[in-house]
Design an enzyme around this catalytic site. Structure first.
Site, PDB file in Angstrom:
ATOM      1  N   LYS A 204       6.144   1.829 -89.020  1.00 16.22           N
ATOM      2  CA  LYS A 204       7.056   2.486 -89.961  1.00 16.22           C
ATOM      3  C   LYS A 204       7.923   3.457 -89.157  1.00 16.22           C
ATOM      4  CE  LYS A 204       4.122   2.110 -94.053  1.00 16.22           C
ATOM      5  NZ  LYS A 204       3.488   2.804 -95.199  1.00 16.22           N
ATOM      6  N   ALA A 309      -3.131   0.091 -87.834  1.00 20.08           N
ATOM      7  CA  ALA A 309      -3.912  -1.102 -87.514  1.00 20.08           C
ATOM      8  C   ALA A 309      -4.191  -1.932 -88.757  1.00 20.08           C
ATOM      9  CB  ALA A 309      -5.233  -0.699 -86.846  1.00 20.08           C
ATOM     10  N   PHE A 310      -4.127  -3.243 -88.601  1.00 17.04           N
ATOM     11  CA  PHE A 310      -4.480  -4.163 -89.678  1.00 17.04           C
ATOM     12  C   PHE A 310      -5.987  -4.156 -89.908  1.00 17.04           C
ATOM     13  CE2 PHE A 310      -1.121  -7.642 -90.464  1.00 17.04           C
ATOM     14  CZ  PHE A 310      -0.146  -6.682 -90.650  1.00 17.04           C
ATOM     15  N   LEU A 311      -6.355  -4.379 -91.140  1.00 17.95           N
ATOM     16  CA  LEU A 311      -7.743  -4.678 -91.485  1.00 17.95           C
ATOM     17  C   LEU A 311      -8.004  -6.160 -91.217  1.00 17.95           C
ATOM     18  CD1 LEU A 311      -8.055  -2.681 -94.827  1.00 17.95           C
ATOM     19  CD2 LEU A 311      -8.954  -2.050 -92.586  1.00 17.95           C
ATOM     20  N   ASP A 377       2.438   8.863-105.148  1.00 25.78           N
ATOM     21  CA  ASP A 377       2.774   7.442-105.282  1.00 25.78           C
ATOM     22  C   ASP A 377       1.554   6.540-105.127  1.00 25.78           C
ATOM     23  OD1 ASP A 377       4.569   5.275-105.562  1.00 25.78           O
ATOM     24  OD2 ASP A 377       4.643   5.006-103.399  1.00 25.78           O
ATOM     25  N   GLU A 382      -6.945  -0.548-103.347  1.00 25.80           N
ATOM     26  CA  GLU A 382      -7.662  -1.760-102.959  1.00 25.80           C
ATOM     27  C   GLU A 382      -9.101  -1.439-102.574  1.00 25.80           C
ATOM     28  OE1 GLU A 382      -5.740  -4.802-100.514  1.00 25.80           O
ATOM     29  OE2 GLU A 382      -3.923  -3.558-100.563  1.00 25.80           O
ATOM     30  N   ASP A 397      -1.290   3.218 -97.407  1.00 22.33           N
ATOM     31  CA  ASP A 397       0.079   3.622 -97.734  1.00 22.33           C
ATOM     32  C   ASP A 397       0.188   5.100 -98.119  1.00 22.33           C
ATOM     33  OD1 ASP A 397       0.931   1.030 -97.265  1.00 22.33           O
ATOM     34  OD2 ASP A 397       0.629   0.419 -99.340  1.00 22.33           O
TER      35      ASP A 397
END
Length: 509
Positions: A204, A309-311, A377, A382, A397
């Protein structure tokens, strides 16, 4: 005579070689190491015996962060791991990795790419795999493992192999692999970074200066997404011991060399241009809100941002998307029921899965976290499907936090205020962080010094954390005045920490 001269020449030759090696090899390496040491003022992380890479020894009296992580509340609890508690089994992760490696290499072959092939053995030795295998029903990472600090360093420095846009919408609905494909939006431009060792991350970019505040007339749902908020949120989540934010690190990308030259997306490549200030810029190519006014620019090539990092892939670790019961209306005039009905929580308490287990308490944890950051926001959240209704909420986020240091949005605390419930462990840590020796702003300031983009937050934002922490404690105090102790404080740690007095000044202040 000649033998003596020969020996002299040999000694002279070795002395010259050593001098050259000292000047041009050894000394530069020592200098680089000393620079890294200056950038890492804290010796330890969660494990009091695990030294951060490149950090010098510190006196414990000077490091509040180290004192915090050495406190009994932050020591690893001796909980026996039962069957099925890890999110991902190693055999499943390796099998899926082998499949992805072969598929990626086939795509490269079709494109005529002669570069280095993907190999699963690289993944097996990576910090990405260590991170994925460490995820369990208690958190995204354990307290005592130093590999998280290694992963943060990887996010900041590991070479990138490929870049693309990111599509949030499909990922949120569970129809793609961990945000792998993208619906780009000009306002919320993000990039997918792929690494040679199968690591993936979301970048980002910086869009707002750290000292800028969100204008009072801007609605929360059109607020700017701040890269430094993502970084700070990870550190705050770690300090609170939630461990529900995926690792995030700051990084500067060379837009020409690390984005434009590495992307195979012609749409992305076609958006690059040179600004009047001779800076390299790009924007998102999409159906709406995609204009050069929304472009991000380097200086002239370098652009800083957050790297998250991605999960694990959704194919091996499914997640469920759930609407937040305290989500806000995303229109200019409408309000949700919780905003007008003070007894709204009574309805939620009777609604599965909030009527049993820890789901409601986890929502309250999330609300406290969002209140500290100022993030309004949080429309959905999840959870990992494998861990069921009592599984923790992933704090995804967080880029709309830390927008206003001069304003505390108490409505974010609605779940706590209306339900008057809180985990005992959460309250104990909040109380601890209100004490001078563990002051939240101080440990956050110290923790953020680890990041390559330090300073991540301005001083007013750090001080706002202390003020908001007191607001949370006052809300709990008010609940204790209105309800029975056992109805408010939900015991999740037993009597091990009963020596910490709930009626101390930390709550009553």
């Amino acid at each position: 005579m000649w033998g003596v001269r020969s020996r002299f020449l040999i000694v002279l030759l070795f002395s010259t070689a050593f001098t050259i090696d000292l000047l041009f090899n050894i000394l530069p390496k020592l200098q680089q190491r000393s620079i890294r040491n200056l950038r890492c003022p804290c010796e330890e992380s969660f494990n009091s015996s695990a030294v951060l890479r490149g950090s010098p020894p510190l006196n414990t009296t000077l490091s509040k962060l180290r004192q915090l992580f050495s406190h009994p509340l932050y020591r690893e609890q001796k909980v026996a791991r039962g069957t099925g508690e890890p999110l991902v089994e190693k055999d499943d992760a390796v099998k899926y990795c082998n499949y992805k490696a072969k598929a990626a290499n086939r795509r490269r072959a079709r494109r005529g790419d002669t570069g280095t092939k993907y190999h699963s053995q690289v993944y097996l030795a990576s910090n990405w795999l260590k991170f994925h295998l460490a995820i369990d029903r208690y958190g995204l990472y354990p307290r005592l493992e130093p590999f998280i600090d290694d992963l943060l360093e990887d996010l900041a420095v590991v070479d990138i192999s490929e870049v693309d846009y990111t599509y949030d919408e499909k990922a949120l609905n569970g129809r793609c692999n961990c945000k792998e494909v993208v619906k780009p939006s000009g306002v919320h431009l993000k990039l997918l970074l792929k690494f040679q060792n199968f690591g993936k991350a979301i970048f980002k970019p910086m869009k707002q200066k750290r000292e800028d505040e969100t204008p009072a007339d801007v609605f929360y749902f059109v607020d700017i997404q701040r890269h430094n908020a993502e970084i700070a949120a990870f550190h705050l989540d770690r300090i609170l011991d939630f461990r529900r934010v995926p690792p995030v690190a700051g990084r500067k990308l060379n837009l020409s060399r690390e984005v434009r030259d590495l992307t195979r997306n012609e749409d992305l490549k076609g958006t690059f241009f040179i600004s009047p200030e001779n800076n390299v810029c790009f924007f998102a190519r999409c159906l709406y809100s995609c204009k050069t006014e929304y472009a991000v620019c380097g200086k002239p090539h370098l652009l800083e941002g957050s790297v998250s990092a991605f999960l694990p892939d959704l194919h091996i670790a499914q997640r469920e998307l759930i609407e937040n019961p305290w989500s806000r209306s995303y229109t200019f005039a409408d309000k949700k029921e919780w905003e007008t009905n003070p007894n709204y929580c009574e309805k939620i308490k009777r609604t599965p899965p909030y009527n049993t287990g820890s789901r409601l308490l986890n929502v309250i944890d999330m609300a406290i976290f969002d209140f500290l950051t100022g993030n309004m926001d949080r429309h959905h959240f999840e959870v990992f499907t494998k861990f069921g209704k009592d599984g923790y909420i992933i704090h995804f986020d967080n880029a709309r936090g830390f927008g206003k240091h001069s304003h505390d949005e108490l409505s974010i605390l609605a779940p706590l205020i209306q339900c008057c419930r809180i985990k005992k462990s959460t309250l104990l840590r909040l109380k601890l962080l209100s004490q001078p020796d563990y002051r939240l702003s101080d440990v956050m300031r110290e923790s953020l010094l680890h990041d390559a983009l330090s300073p991540v937050l301005t001083e007013p934002h750090l001080l706002a954390l202390d003020r908001r922490l007191q607001a949370v404690l006052k809300a709990v105090q008010k609940c204790l005045q209105q309800h029975r102790f056992d109805d408010v404080i939900k015991d999740d740690v037993g009597d091990e920490f009963d020596y910490m007095d709930f009626n101390s000044n930390a709550v009553a202040r």
